[in-house]
Design a protein around this motif. Structure first.
Motif, mmCIF file in Angstrom:
data_model
loop_
_atom_site.group_PDB
_atom_site.id
_atom_site.type_symbol
_atom_site.label_atom_id
_atom_site.label_comp_id
_atom_site.label_asym_id
_atom_site.label_seq_id
_atom_site.Cartn_x
_atom_site.Cartn_y
_atom_site.Cartn_z
ATOM 1 N N PRO A 100 45.971 36.707 35.074
ATOM 2 C CA PRO A 100 45.302 35.561 35.584
ATOM 3 C C PRO A 100 44.677 36.134 37.088
ATOM 4 C CG PRO A 100 47.450 35.435 35.889
ATOM 5 C CD PRO A 100 47.223 36.316 35.300
ATOM 6 N N GLU A 101 43.507 35.970 37.046
ATOM 7 C CA GLU A 101 42.695 36.830 38.453
ATOM 8 C C GLU A 101 41.721 35.931 39.008
ATOM 9 O OE1 GLU A 101 41.820 40.086 41.025
ATOM 10 O OE2 GLU A 101 43.550 39.266 39.738
ATOM 11 N N GLU A 102 41.694 35.735 40.447
ATOM 12 C CA GLU A 102 40.581 34.783 41.027
ATOM 13 C C GLU A 102 39.548 35.634 41.851
ATOM 14 O OE1 GLU A 102 42.020 31.119 42.970
ATOM 15 O OE2 GLU A 102 44.173 31.403 41.838
ATOM 16 N N LEU A 103 38.657 35.803 41.585
ATOM 17 C CA LEU A 103 37.515 36.462 42.369
ATOM 18 C C LEU A 103 36.446 35.342 42.857
ATOM 19 C CD1 LEU A 103 37.768 38.190 39.310
ATOM 20 C CD2 LEU A 103 36.737 39.918 40.683
ATOM 21 N N THR A 104 36.529 35.511 44.166
ATOM 22 C CA THR A 104 35.676 34.466 44.836
ATOM 23 C C THR A 104 34.708 35.090 45.819
ATOM 24 O OG1 THR A 104 37.663 32.824 44.793
ATOM 25 C CG2 THR A 104 36.017 32.459 46.415
ATOM 26 N N THR A 105 33.526 34.567 45.357
ATOM 27 C CA THR A 105 32.381 35.347 46.401
ATOM 28 C C THR A 105 31.652 33.871 46.792
ATOM 29 O OG1 THR A 105 30.728 35.091 44.581
ATOM 30 C CG2 THR A 105 32.218 37.015 44.931
ATOM 31 N N PRO A 106 30.753 34.355 48.025
ATOM 32 C CA PRO A 106 30.097 33.034 48.491
ATOM 33 C C PRO A 106 29.166 32.299 47.150
ATOM 34 C CG PRO A 106 29.684 34.798 49.720
ATOM 35 C CD PRO A 106 30.519 35.425 48.674
ATOM 36 N N GLU A 107 28.829 33.034 45.946
ATOM 37 C CA GLU A 107 28.016 32.449 45.030
ATOM 38 C C GLU A 107 28.750 31.742 44.134
ATOM 39 O OE1 GLU A 107 27.724 35.881 45.662
ATOM 40 O OE2 GLU A 107 26.307 35.319 47.271
ATOM 41 N N MET A 108 30.212 32.311 43.914
ATOM 42 C CA MET A 108 30.933 31.581 42.831
ATOM 43 C C MET A 108 32.578 31.477 42.988
ATOM 44 S SD MET A 108 30.603 34.237 39.573
ATOM 45 C CE MET A 108 30.640 35.954 40.136
ATOM 46 N N ILE A 109 33.296 30.746 42.229
ATOM 47 C CA ILE A 109 34.506 30.767 42.268
ATOM 48 C C ILE A 109 34.805 31.407 40.584
ATOM 49 C CG2 ILE A 109 36.957 29.463 42.429
ATOM 50 C CD1 ILE A 109 34.916 27.523 44.004
ATOM 51 N N ASP A 110 35.587 32.459 40.546
ATOM 52 C CA ASP A 110 35.632 32.952 39.078
ATOM 53 C C ASP A 110 37.141 33.205 38.940
ATOM 54 O OD1 ASP A 110 35.120 34.182 36.673
ATOM 55 O OD2 ASP A 110 34.223 35.937 37.630
ATOM 56 N N LYS A 111 37.716 32.124 37.978
ATOM 57 C CA LYS A 111 39.287 32.182 37.930
ATOM 58 C C LYS A 111 39.222 32.630 36.224
ATOM 59 C CE LYS A 111 40.480 28.574 41.208
ATOM 60 N NZ LYS A 111 40.883 27.408 41.357
ATOM 61 N N GLU A 112 39.882 33.875 36.109
ATOM 62 C CA GLU A 112 39.637 34.325 34.727
ATOM 63 C C GLU A 112 41.202 34.683 34.310
ATOM 64 O OE1 GLU A 112 37.560 37.898 34.683
ATOM 65 O OE2 GLU A 112 35.681 36.889 35.476
ATOM 66 N N PHE A 113 41.496 34.456 32.891
ATOM 67 C CA PHE A 113 42.294 35.097 32.395
ATOM 68 C C PHE A 113 41.916 36.238 31.603
ATOM 69 C CE2 PHE A 113 44.091 30.466 32.439
ATOM 70 C CZ PHE A 113 45.244 30.655 33.053
ATOM 71 N N ILE A 114 42.203 37.394 32.131
ATOM 72 C CA ILE A 114 41.380 38.808 31.647
ATOM 73 C C ILE A 114 42.630 39.116 30.505
ATOM 74 C CG2 ILE A 114 40.755 40.768 32.363
ATOM 75 C CD1 ILE A 114 40.371 39.775 34.984
ATOM 76 N N ASN A 115 42.046 39.089 29.319
ATOM 77 C CA ASN A 115 42.581 39.938 28.304
ATOM 78 C C ASN A 115 42.189 41.373 28.259
ATOM 79 O OD1 ASN A 115 43.888 37.490 26.938
ATOM 80 N ND2 ASN A 115 41.674 36.951 26.948
ATOM 81 N N ILE A 116 43.070 42.333 28.495
ATOM 82 C CA ILE A 116 42.884 43.847 28.783
ATOM 83 C C ILE A 116 43.190 44.366 27.588
ATOM 84 C CG2 ILE A 116 42.779 45.598 30.214
ATOM 85 C CD1 ILE A 116 43.454 43.876 32.451
ATOM 86 N N TYR A 117 42.455 45.410 26.893
ATOM 87 C CA TYR A 117 42.721 46.309 25.972
ATOM 88 C C TYR A 117 42.258 47.655 26.238
ATOM 89 C CZ TYR A 117 43.405 42.149 22.954
ATOM 90 O OH TYR A 117 44.083 40.830 22.513
ATOM 91 N N THR A 118 42.609 48.680 25.643
ATOM 92 C CA THR A 118 42.399 50.021 25.347
ATOM 93 C C THR A 118 41.618 50.613 24.374
ATOM 94 O OG1 THR A 118 44.408 51.155 25.236
ATOM 95 C CG2 THR A 118 43.886 50.718 27.519
#
Length: 193
Positions: A100-118
């Motif tokens: 679970p990751e939150e990336l906040t910028t002045p333009e958006m509030i991005d709250k993601e459940f990031i499914n990471i694979y290789t």
């Protein structure tokens, strides 16, 4: 018609669907897909184009994107084909983790459940990569160097553009604004593989 995404509560319980623009405007939790290409002791990162809407010119994992409301995580391979021009089966991917990751910028509030694979990429596939307009360059980085970078043992990391072998040096300021937890998890898990 705009893209619709599934939205979730913070505990990952399904909440409904919403337009992508509203998801970022209102800070709704949603699912994304990431895939990191590996090859022996190396990993591959992307340098984003200066023409994309968000995070222009920044460094990120090889492939990433939103899962639409009609998609499952297995459909994330669509992003590999869109961004790198490679058609690979989901069965080749190795699950790394979901963060679970939150990336906040002045333009958006991005709250993601990031499914990471290789994906262990073959030499002939690497030669066939035709990245799309969202990606400026693909960068080859030593896995151990990236591990030290992720765990803040080194403030910068270097790699080589695969197109012309030009060296690229980057810091955390050049990377998408992921949290320290994201980097620590990613570095440790990639190092274990």
């Amino acid at each position: 018609m705009s893209e619709r995404l599934n939205i979730y509560y913070k505990n990952r319980k399904f909440k409904g669907t919403s337009e992508r623009s509203h998801v970022h405007q209102w800070g709704e939790w949603h699912e994304t897909f990431q895939c990191i290409f590996t090859q022996g002791d190396d990993i591959f990162l992307q340098k984003r184009s200066m023409h994309v809407k968000d995070y222009k010119g920044m460094v990120d994992v090889t492939v990433g994107g939103h899962l639409l409301s009609t998609e499952t995580v297995e459909d994330g391979v669509r992003e590999i084909e869109e961004e790198m021009g490679l058609n690979v089966s989901f069965e080749r991917l190795i699950f790394l983790c979901t963060i679970p990751e939150e990336l906040t910028t002045p333009e958006m509030i991005d709250k993601e459940f990031i499914n990471i694979y290789t994906l262990e990429i073959l030499a002939e596939e690497l030669k066939k990569i035709k990245h799309d307009a969202e990606v400026e360059a693909l960068i080859k980085v030593n896995k151990k160097d990236f591990y030290n970078f992720c765990l803040n043992h080194s403030k910068s990391c270097s790699g080589y553009q695969i197109s012309d072998e030009e060296e690229i040096l980057f810091t955390r300021d050049d990377f998408l604004p992921y949290s320290s937890t994201y980097f620590e998890c990613l570095g440790a898990l990639l190092n274990r593989r």
